[in-house]
Design a protein around this motif. Structure first.
Motif, PDB file in Angstrom:
ATOM      1  N   UNK A  11      17.674  20.553  -6.557  1.00 56.50           N
ATOM      2  CA  UNK A  11      17.095  20.462  -5.212  1.00 56.50           C
ATOM      3  C   UNK A  11      15.880  21.361  -5.045  1.00 56.50           C
ATOM      4  N   UNK A  12      16.005  22.623  -5.476  1.00 55.75           N
ATOM      5  CA  UNK A  12      14.896  23.551  -5.286  1.00 55.75           C
ATOM      6  C   UNK A  12      13.677  23.122  -6.101  1.00 55.75           C
ATOM      7  N   UNK A  13      13.923  22.590  -7.300  1.00 56.30           N
ATOM      8  CA  UNK A  13      12.819  22.109  -8.125  1.00 56.30           C
ATOM      9  C   UNK A  13      12.120  20.919  -7.460  1.00 56.30           C
ATOM     10  N   UNK A  14      12.905  20.029  -6.866  1.00 54.34           N
ATOM     11  CA  UNK A  14      12.319  18.865  -6.185  1.00 54.34           C
ATOM     12  C   UNK A  14      11.500  19.316  -4.988  1.00 54.34           C
TER      13      UNK A  14
ATOM     14  N   UNK B  18       0.834  -1.207   0.000  1.00 51.81           N
ATOM     15  CA  UNK B  18       0.000   0.000   0.000  1.00 51.81           C
ATOM     16  C   UNK B  18       0.867   1.255   0.000  1.00 51.81           C
ATOM     17  N   UNK B  19       1.890   1.263   0.873  1.00 48.76           N
ATOM     18  CA  UNK B  19       2.779   2.426   0.941  1.00 48.76           C
ATOM     19  C   UNK B  19       3.533   2.623  -0.364  1.00 48.76           C
ATOM     20  N   UNK B  20       3.964   1.522  -0.940  1.00 53.28           N
ATOM     21  CA  UNK B  20       4.692   1.616  -2.209  1.00 53.28           C
ATOM     22  C   UNK B  20       3.797   2.192  -3.302  1.00 53.28           C
ATOM     23  N   UNK B  21       2.557   1.690  -3.378  1.00 53.18           N
ATOM     24  CA  UNK B  21       1.629   2.194  -4.385  1.00 53.18           C
ATOM     25  C   UNK B  21       1.305   3.669  -4.150  1.00 53.18           C
ATOM     26  N   UNK B  22       1.149   4.030  -2.854  1.00 50.91           N
ATOM     27  CA  UNK B  22       0.847   5.415  -2.536  1.00 50.91           C
ATOM     28  C   UNK B  22       2.004   6.330  -2.932  1.00 50.91           C
ATOM     29  N   UNK B  23       3.223   5.885  -2.630  1.00 48.47           N
ATOM     30  CA  UNK B  23       4.404   6.672  -2.983  1.00 48.47           C
ATOM     31  C   UNK B  23       4.568   6.752  -4.492  1.00 48.47           C
ATOM     32  N   UNK B  24       4.316   5.626  -5.186  1.00 45.32           N
ATOM     33  CA  UNK B  24       4.411   5.631  -6.639  1.00 45.32           C
ATOM     34  C   UNK B  24       3.374   6.566  -7.242  1.00 45.32           C
ATOM     35  N   UNK B  25       2.186   6.582  -6.645  1.00 45.53           N
ATOM     36  CA  UNK B  25       1.150   7.502  -7.126  1.00 45.53           C
ATOM     37  C   UNK B  25       1.585   8.945  -6.930  1.00 45.53           C
ATOM     38  N   UNK B  26       2.228   9.212  -5.764  1.00 51.02           N
ATOM     39  CA  UNK B  26       2.719  10.562  -5.510  1.00 51.02           C
ATOM     40  C   UNK B  26       3.813  10.926  -6.497  1.00 51.02           C
ATOM     41  N   UNK B  27       4.700   9.977  -6.773  1.00 50.08           N
ATOM     42  CA  UNK B  27       5.765  10.218  -7.740  1.00 50.08           C
ATOM     43  C   UNK B  27       5.180  10.536  -9.112  1.00 50.08           C
ATOM     44  N   UNK B  28       4.145   9.765  -9.483  1.00 45.51           N
ATOM     45  CA  UNK B  28       3.515   9.988 -10.787  1.00 45.51           C
ATOM     46  C   UNK B  28       2.818  11.337 -10.823  1.00 45.51           C
ATOM     47  N   UNK B  29       2.183  11.716  -9.687  1.00 49.53           N
ATOM     48  CA  UNK B  29       1.467  12.995  -9.640  1.00 49.53           C
ATOM     49  C   UNK B  29       2.432  14.169  -9.693  1.00 49.53           C
ATOM     50  N   UNK B  30       3.652  13.982  -9.191  1.00 55.96           N
ATOM     51  CA  UNK B  30       4.627  15.071  -9.222  1.00 55.96           C
ATOM     52  C   UNK B  30       5.003  15.459 -10.641  1.00 55.96           C
ATOM     53  N   UNK B  31       4.944  14.478 -11.536  1.00 54.01           N
ATOM     54  CA  UNK B  31       5.263  14.734 -12.941  1.00 54.01           C
ATOM     55  C   UNK B  31       6.635  15.391 -13.088  1.00 54.01           C
ATOM     56  N   UNK B  32       7.631  14.800 -12.406  1.00 56.35           N
ATOM     57  CA  UNK B  32       8.987  15.331 -12.440  1.00 56.35           C
ATOM     58  C   UNK B  32       9.599  15.134 -13.823  1.00 56.35           C
ATOM     59  N   UNK B  33      10.487  16.032 -14.145  1.00 48.90           N
ATOM     60  CA  UNK B  33      11.251  15.864 -15.379  1.00 48.90           C
ATOM     61  C   UNK B  33      12.208  14.692 -15.196  1.00 48.90           C
ATOM     62  N   UNK B  34      12.671  14.164 -16.294  1.00 48.51           N
ATOM     63  CA  UNK B  34      13.597  13.027 -16.221  1.00 48.51           C
ATOM     64  C   UNK B  34      14.873  13.401 -15.470  1.00 48.51           C
ATOM     65  N   UNK B  35      15.350  14.624 -15.680  1.00 47.82           N
ATOM     66  CA  UNK B  35      16.576  15.058 -15.005  1.00 47.82           C
ATOM     67  C   UNK B  35      16.364  15.164 -13.494  1.00 47.82           C
ATOM     68  N   UNK B  36      15.210  15.727 -13.092  1.00 48.67           N
ATOM     69  CA  UNK B  36      14.925  15.864 -11.661  1.00 48.67           C
ATOM     70  C   UNK B  36      14.740  14.500 -11.007  1.00 48.67           C
ATOM     71  N   UNK B  37      14.047  13.586 -11.694  1.00 49.52           N
ATOM     72  CA  UNK B  37      13.848  12.243 -11.159  1.00 49.52           C
ATOM     73  C   UNK B  37      15.174  11.506 -11.004  1.00 49.52           C
ATOM     74  N   UNK B  38      16.054  11.694 -11.984  1.00 54.75           N
ATOM     75  CA  UNK B  38      17.378  11.064 -11.903  1.00 54.75           C
ATOM     76  C   UNK B  38      18.191  11.661 -10.759  1.00 54.75           C
ATOM     77  N   UNK B  39      18.077  12.980 -10.579  1.00 52.51           N
ATOM     78  CA  UNK B  39      18.782  13.639  -9.475  1.00 52.51           C
ATOM     79  C   UNK B  39      18.276  13.135  -8.137  1.00 52.51           C
ATOM     80  N   UNK B  40      16.958  12.960  -8.018  1.00 59.05           N
ATOM     81  CA  UNK B  40      16.378  12.439  -6.786  1.00 59.05           C
ATOM     82  C   UNK B  40      16.907  11.035  -6.484  1.00 59.05           C
ATOM     83  N   UNK B  41      16.991  10.211  -7.509  1.00 55.60           N
ATOM     84  CA  UNK B  41      17.508   8.846  -7.326  1.00 55.60           C
ATOM     85  C   UNK B  41      18.966   8.863  -6.893  1.00 55.60           C
TER      86      UNK B  41
END
Length: 470
Positions: free
Chosen positions: A154-157, A91-114
């Protein structure tokens, strides 16, 4: 395991009772026969030895069965707990994945987060779930590799994850969380005297904080003389925070701005440690208590208006004294009052934190913390407290709201030399909060009734929205 234990003890007691009953019958029979013929011995007396061995095996078997049942139940509990944890994790994983999807981060920002998460030993999902984990992970990366390209995202995230000052669900842990337009109060010290002004945030980057400098008589003040500033900001329903920033430079184009370093550590202030002054001001205070009958009643809450004497005042709260404790007032009770003496035009809201009243003494001291004050009104209250200290704790007769962004006239307008000799308190204009020389301070008068409305009982209102219109 009350069930298995009860079965075990029941079986044991039942078998024991049967053994004693059987032994008693045999003994009675043997005694009866001996009366008829004492030379004849009934051999059945010794026939229970084999039965005792069988009974022992029965007891041992029952005990073993109970042990097996208890082990099986423990295994069942562990399996069920494991399934619950697994489902919760999914449930937590799905909720977090939904939040990640809702953020609609750019590929660069998502890679930076990882990259940030991997370097700190977390998953990307964990970082966007808790801003404290995110900030600590970012700080680790800054320390280990200050030139890492991930840091520029960082600020974008923060913005896309809503890790901002205005989100009450996240902890305020760094000044990078401040938002453009946020009102702040800035304090400086010069020649042993403190000065303050109201400002607003103009720009926030990962390394810089831009704030608006003050003006006096239409001229922007040159603050390059000051190298360190204390910045205070109030978070509604949370508390007041402060941090210290160093001045990098002051610019005039494209906008007038003070460019500061970010605060190293953001701390929550204790409102009891703020500058306080002993006063004697008559004030009407409306306490929101359970409704019975009242002139101002809204639903199940009534506004109980009481005339009290304010005996202690600070920017964080006040202490009132009254003959007797108003009915229904206790710690946690909400209040409404006014502080027109400080130039605050809006109603002031607060909450009772503590009540001091000795047994057998009718005099009650009520400690109140202000809530929902805007930065502008906190700034006015700060200045009012300073003025009260200078005037011996008694309020002047008239006050007025200083112009927006006005500071004390001890600072230097731009274009003039910022040498220490040019900043003289005696060159200030008369403060509107000080009485004219030789003018008698007014005596306390009976406070007027508060003009209360139903919205005054709505504690979810935004703090002092009218301030922006002033």
């Amino acid at each position: 395991m009350p069930g298995p234990l009860a079965i075990f003890f029941g079986l044991t007691l039942g078998i024991t009772d049967d053994l004693f009953a059987q032994q008693g019958k045999l003994m009675d029979s043997a005694v009866g026969k001996s009366k008829e013929n004492f030379n004849v011995i009934d051999a059945r007396i010794f026939s229970n030895q084999g039965g005792s061995a069988n009974d022992f095996y029965v007891v041992a078997g029952a005990f073993g069965l109970i042990i097996v049942i208890m082990i099986l139940m423990a295994i069942f509990r562990n399996i069920r707990a494991s399934l619950v944890n697994q489902r919760l994790s999914v449930y937590r994983t799905k909720k977090t994945q939904s939040k990640m999807a809702a953020l609609n981060m750019s590929d660069d920002a998502a890679e930076a987060l990882s990259r940030i998460a991997k370097g700190a030993g977390f998953s990307a999902e964990e970082l966007i779930t808790d801003n404290r984990i995110f900030e600590s992970s970012a700080n680790e990366l800054k320390a280990s590799n200050p030139s890492d390209p991930a840091l520029k995202f960082l600020q974008s995230i923060r913005e896309q994850s809503d890790f901002l000052f205005g989100n009450p669900k996240v902890a305020f842990v760094c000044s990078q969380m401040l938002e453009i337009g946020q009102k702040v109060r800035i304090f400086v010290e010069h020649q042993g005297k403190g000065h303050s002004f109201l400002s607003s945030v103009l720009r926030v980057t990962e390394s810089e904080l831009w704030v608006r400098p003050p003006k006096v008589k239409g001229k922007t003040i040159n603050l390059t003389l000051f190298k360190k500033f204390e910045i205070r900001v109030y978070r509604p329903e949370d508390g007041e925070y402060h941090f210290f920033s160093s001045l990098r430079r002051q610019i005039t184009k494209p906008v007038h701005a003070l460019i500061l370093d970010h605060g190293v550590q953001v701390l929550r202030m204790n409102h009891r440690k703020q500058e306080r002054v002993a006063v004697e001001i008559e004030k009407k205070v409306a306490y929101m208590v359970a409704a019975e009958d009242s002139k101002f009643s809204f639903g199940d809450i009534k506004a109980l208006q009481v005339s009290q004497t304010v005996v202690d005042l600070s920017a964080g709260g006040m202490m009132t004294a009254s003959e007797g404790l108003p009915a229904g007032v206790q710690a946690g009770t909400s209040i409404v009052t006014t502080l027109g003496e400080a130039g605050i035009k809006q109603k002031v809201y607060g909450k009772v934190m503590r009540i001091d009243q000795e047994e057998g003494n009718s005099l009650a001291f009520i400690h109140i913390m202000f809530t929902r004050l805007s930065e502008r009104n906190r700034h006015l209250l700060d200045k009012f407290v300073v003025a009260l200290k200078k005037s011996g704790g008694k309020p002047p007769q008239k006050t007025k709201v200083p112009p927006k962004h006005q500071t004390e006239e001890t600072l230097v307008p731009e274009g003039e030399s910022p040498d220490a000799g040019s900043i003289k308190p005696e060159q200030q204009e008369a403060s509107p909060l000080k009485p004219n020389q030789g003018e008698a301070l007014p005596q306390a008068e009976e406070a007027e009734d508060l003009d209360l409305r139903s919205e005054d009982l709505d504690l979810d209102l935004e703090p002092d929205e009218e301030d922006e219109k002033l």
